[in-house]
Design an enzyme around this catalytic site. Structure first.
Site, PDB file in Angstrom:
ATOM      1  CG  HIS A  52      -0.409   0.128   2.534  1.00  0.00           C
ATOM      2  ND1 HIS A  52       0.397  -0.831   3.107  1.00  0.00           N
ATOM      3  CD2 HIS A  52      -0.503   1.131   3.445  1.00  0.00           C
ATOM      4  CE1 HIS A  52       0.750  -0.431   4.324  1.00  0.00           C
ATOM      5  NE2 HIS A  52       0.231   0.764   4.539  1.00  0.00           N
ATOM      6  CG  HIS A  54       0.152   4.447   4.623  1.00  0.00           C
ATOM      7  ND1 HIS A  54      -0.578   3.708   5.519  1.00  0.00           N
ATOM      8  CD2 HIS A  54      -0.691   5.387   4.128  1.00  0.00           C
ATOM      9  CE1 HIS A  54      -1.815   4.191   5.569  1.00  0.00           C
ATOM     10  NE2 HIS A  54      -1.912   5.198   4.734  1.00  0.00           N
ATOM     11  CG  ASP A  56       4.991   3.066   7.341  1.00  0.00           C
ATOM     12  OD1 ASP A  56       4.062   3.562   6.673  1.00  0.00           O
ATOM     13  OD2 ASP A  56       4.812   2.127   8.140  1.00  0.00           O
ATOM     14  CG  HIS A  57       4.210   0.199   4.224  1.00  0.00           C
ATOM     15  ND1 HIS A  57       4.027  -1.107   4.625  1.00  0.00           N
ATOM     16  CD2 HIS A  57       3.814   0.980   5.260  1.00  0.00           C
ATOM     17  CE1 HIS A  57       3.524  -1.105   5.858  1.00  0.00           C
ATOM     18  NE2 HIS A  57       3.391   0.147   6.259  1.00  0.00           N
ATOM     19  CG  HIS A 108      -3.973   0.275   6.761  1.00  0.00           C
ATOM     20  ND1 HIS A 108      -3.951   0.911   7.979  1.00  0.00           N
ATOM     21  CD2 HIS A 108      -2.793   0.582   6.151  1.00  0.00           C
ATOM     22  CE1 HIS A 108      -2.804   1.578   8.095  1.00  0.00           C
ATOM     23  NE2 HIS A 108      -2.082   1.396   7.006  1.00  0.00           N
ATOM     24  CG  ASP A 131       0.687  -1.107   7.827  1.00  0.00           C
ATOM     25  OD1 ASP A 131       1.610  -1.896   8.097  1.00  0.00           O
ATOM     26  OD2 ASP A 131       0.851   0.137   7.756  1.00  0.00           O
ATOM     27  CG  HIS A 169       4.006  -1.498  11.560  1.00  0.00           C
ATOM     28  ND1 HIS A 169       4.809  -0.389  11.730  1.00  0.00           N
ATOM     29  CD2 HIS A 169       3.289  -1.280  10.435  1.00  0.00           C
ATOM     30  CE1 HIS A 169       4.574   0.475  10.741  1.00  0.00           C
ATOM     31  NE2 HIS A 169       3.655  -0.039   9.936  1.00  0.00           N
TER      32      HIS A 169
HETATM   33 FE    FE Z   1       2.811   0.954   8.097  1.00  0.00          FE
HETATM   34 ZN    ZN Z   2       0.108   1.780   6.511  1.00  0.00          ZN
END
Ligand code: FE
Ligand code: ZN
Length: 256
Positions: A52, A54, A56-57, A108, A131, A169
């Site tokens: 996805h 985001h 942090d990915h 999410h 996530d 995570h």
């Molecule tokens: Fe994340």
């Molecule tokens: Zn995420």
């Protein structure tokens, strides 16, 4: 075939699967942990799988693209660092001589996908779920509805029980604290909490988890279990049905 969890940021894992000198990574929010692992293990990066949009990915994707020959794959309907091969439900990515099948898991984010590898040589099946599913919990509903998240979690729960669940995570202990509030009488949960506390005290990842274990301890996969229904209805007496109970649990967790 080897599966590694590369720590990134404060609590992310970038999953790396490798065989015969070639590697696949999932959700590289940072490039450096991946570059370090490629050098340490003498690996060539063959593919980058994204679940996805985001940061942090995807934060490390451009840099990895410039420094390796990796092909990039991601969801059809999300804004992504271009260029990449766009995937939707039922598509398969071929890498390391394996197939990674795409499962749509909105909730999410609106276009979130997961990757399932049924038969990695010598290993149990592997799920990369970003996530969507965490050990003991699920992702926040930023872009999707409780109905969508329920359907997504149901699809993941139906995978083979031995499937290794590779979440993005290390949220396990805080999720389990919440799970215990939902189901104080769940003995499997009590045992698993002690196990995870021991792992974290030695700085060992609690992941991968397994589908069979999550079915026993994860309240978001247990929205049809009487004790979980009762807990959800104590928080929101108007909650009805599995998606209503999931919504009540998610609301409660957000404030927990
Ligand atoms: Fe994340
Ligand atoms: Zn995420």
């Amino acid at each position: 075939m080897k599966l590694l969890a590369l720590p990134a940021f404060s609590d992310n894992y970038i999953w790396l699967l490798h065989d015969k000198g070639r590697a696949v990574v999932v959700d590289p929010g940072q490039a450096q942990p991946v570059l370090d692992a490629l050098e340490r293990e003498h690996l060539q990066l063959e593919a980058i799988l994204i679940t996805h949009h985001h940061a942090d990915h995807v934060g490390g994707v451009q840099s990895l693209r410039e420094q390796t020959a990796a092909k990039v794959y991601g969801p059809e309907r999300e804004t992504m660092p271009e260029p990449l091969a766009r995937l939707h439900a039922g598509d398969g990515v071929q890498a390391l001589g394996l197939e990674f099948r795409v499962i749509d898991v909105p909730g999410h984010t609106a276009g979130h996908i997961a990757y399932f590898c049924a038969a990695p040589a010598g290993l149990d099946p592997i799920l990369f779920c970003g996530d969507t599913l965490f050990s003991g919990g699920c992702g926040r509903l930023f872009e999707g509805t409780p109905e969508q998240m329920l359907a997504s979690l149901d699809a993941l729960a139906a995978l083979p029980p031995a499937t290794q669940v590779c979440c993005a995570h290390e949220y396990t202990l805080s999720n389990l604290k919440f799970a215990r509030a939902v189901e104080p009488g769940n003995a499997d949960l009590t045992r698993y909490i002690a196990h995870c506390e021991d792992l974290r005290s030695r700085n060992v990842p609690t992941l991968p988890s397994h589908i069979s274990l999550e079915l026993q301890i994860n309240p978001f996969l247990r929205t049809r279990v009487p004790a979980v229904i009762a807990a959800a209805e104590r928080i929101d007496p108007s909650a009805r049905g599995p998606s209503g109970h999931l919504a009540a649990l998610r609301q409660w967790k957000n404030q927990f």
